[in-house]
Design a protein around this motif. Structure first.
Motif, PDB file in Angstrom:
ATOM      1  N   GLN A   1       0.864  -1.171   0.000  1.00 21.71           N
ATOM      2  CA  GLN A   1       0.000   0.000   0.000  1.00 21.71           C
ATOM      3  C   GLN A   1       0.902   1.223   0.000  1.00 21.71           C
ATOM      4  O   GLN A   1       2.035   1.182   0.477  1.00 21.71           O
TER       5      GLN A   1
ATOM      6  N   HIS B   1      -3.908   7.976  -1.015  1.00 22.18           N
ATOM      7  CA  HIS B   1      -3.798   6.609  -0.515  1.00 22.18           C
ATOM      8  C   HIS B   1      -4.063   5.612  -1.634  1.00 22.18           C
ATOM      9  O   HIS B   1      -5.038   5.745  -2.387  1.00 22.18           O
TER      10      HIS B   1
ATOM     11  N   ALA C   1      -4.713   1.617  -1.853  1.00 23.21           N
ATOM     12  CA  ALA C   1      -4.986   0.427  -1.046  1.00 23.21           C
ATOM     13  C   ALA C   1      -4.038  -0.712  -1.439  1.00 23.21           C
ATOM     14  O   ALA C   1      -3.462  -0.707  -2.537  1.00 23.21           O
ATOM     15  N   PRO C   2      -3.862  -1.703  -0.566  1.00 24.87           N
ATOM     16  CA  PRO C   2      -2.946  -2.809  -0.864  1.00 24.87           C
ATOM     17  C   PRO C   2      -3.277  -3.501  -2.184  1.00 24.87           C
ATOM     18  O   PRO C   2      -4.430  -3.807  -2.473  1.00 24.87           O
TER      19      PRO C   2
ATOM     20  N   ASP D   1       1.090   5.505   0.626  1.00 23.38           N
ATOM     21  CA  ASP D   1       0.480   6.723   1.160  1.00 23.38           C
ATOM     22  C   ASP D   1       1.411   7.900   0.915  1.00 23.38           C
ATOM     23  O   ASP D   1       2.608   7.827   1.227  1.00 23.38           O
TER      24      ASP D   1
END
Length: 224
Positions: free
Chosen positions: A9, A19, A21-22, A11
Motif C-alpha cells: 500500500q 492513498h 490500497a494494498p 500513502d
C-alpha cells in the motif's frame, strides 16, 4: 535501476494526502533517485512518484510490516508499506542517448529560440535543452522583469505535455538560483482540456504559427 514487484500500500503525505490500497504493484527506483509506483493497467503513467532529490529509508511499521519512507527536502513523504516481495532485481542500463524529437517539433524549438520575443516583449533566451534530473526543458528564458521561464514545446499540446512541464517546474523551483520559475506551454495546437489544466496550474499557453516563425507568412496572395 531497481525493479520490485510487491504487494503493497502507498500513502503520500505532503501538500495533500493520497492513498493506494494494498495491491500488487511495480516499484521502480531509478539511478537518479526517483521512485515510481506503477500498476498493470490504466496508463503508462505512475500511480504516484517522488522526484529527485529524494532518499529512501527502511523502517518497520506498527504492525510489523516493512515500511519504505521516500522523503524529499520539502518534507513530503511517499510511504510504501510492503506485505510481500515477489521480485527484486537491479539492472545497469548505462547512459541513455536521449530522445530524438520529431523534426517539426525540434524545428519549432529552434525557431522559437531564435525568435524568443514571440514569448513576450523583453524575453531573452538563457539556454535550449536546459538540463534537469528528469530530462531537459526545451527552453529556459528570462522575462523582461527578470523572472525565469521554462518553455515546453509540442506540435500538439495535450494533458501529458502539461504534466511534463509541471514536473519540470516543480524541480526547477527547488533551485534558489532560478526560483521563482513560471511556465509557458507552447504548441501548434493545444487541446481544450490541456489548456484548462495549464491555466489551473498557473501555466501560460501559447499557440505557435509555424509558418510565421519560419518567416514564410505572407498576405500578398490572400483573398481573406
Amino acid at each position: 535501476m531497481r525493479l520490485v514487484i510487491a504487494q503493497c500500500q502507498v500513502d503520500y503525505v505532503g501538500r495533500l494526502t493520497a492513498h493506494l490500497a494494498p495491491a500488487r504493484r511495480l516499484l521502480l527506483i531509478k539511478a537518479d533517485g526517483s521512485v515510481l509506483v506503477h500498476s498493470d493497467g490504466g496508463s503508462y503513467k505512475p500511480l504516484n512518484w517522488m522526484s529527485p532529490p529524494c532518499w529512501i529509508t527502511e523502517a518497520t511499521a506498527d504492525d510489523g510490516r516493512v515500511l519504505w519512507i521516500v522523503a524529499n527536502k520539502a518534507g513530503e513523504e511517499l510511504r510504501i508499506t510492503i506485505d510481500d516481495i515477489e521480485h527484486d532485481s537491479s539492472h545497469e542500463l548505462g547512459v541513455d542517448p536521449g530522445l530524438v524529437k520529431d523534426g517539426v517539433e525540434a524545428h519549432l524549438q529552434e525557431l522559437l529560440a531564435e525568435h524568443v520575443h514571440t514569448l513576450g516583449d523583453g524575453f531573452t533566451l538563457v539556454r535550449r535543452e536546459f538540463p534537469t534530473a528528469i530530462g531537459p526543458v526545451d527552453l529556459l528564458c528570462r522575462s523582461a522583469e527578470g523572472v525565469s521561464v521554462a518553455v515546453e514545446i509540442k506540435r500538439r499540446g495535450d494533458i501529458d505535455g502539461v504534466e511534463q512541464l509541471t514536473r519540470y517546474l516543480e524541480l526547477l523551483n527547488r533551485d534558489p538560483l532560478l526560483a521563482p520559475v513560471t511556465g509557458v506551454f507552447a504548441a501548434q495546437q493545444i487541446k481544450p482540456q490541456a489548456r484548462t489544466l495549464a491555466v489551473d496550474r498557473g501555466i501560460r499557453c501559447l499557440t505557435l504559427d509555424y509558418d510565421k516563425l519560419r518567416g514564410t507568412d505572407s498576405s500578398e496572395f490572400r483573398l481573406f
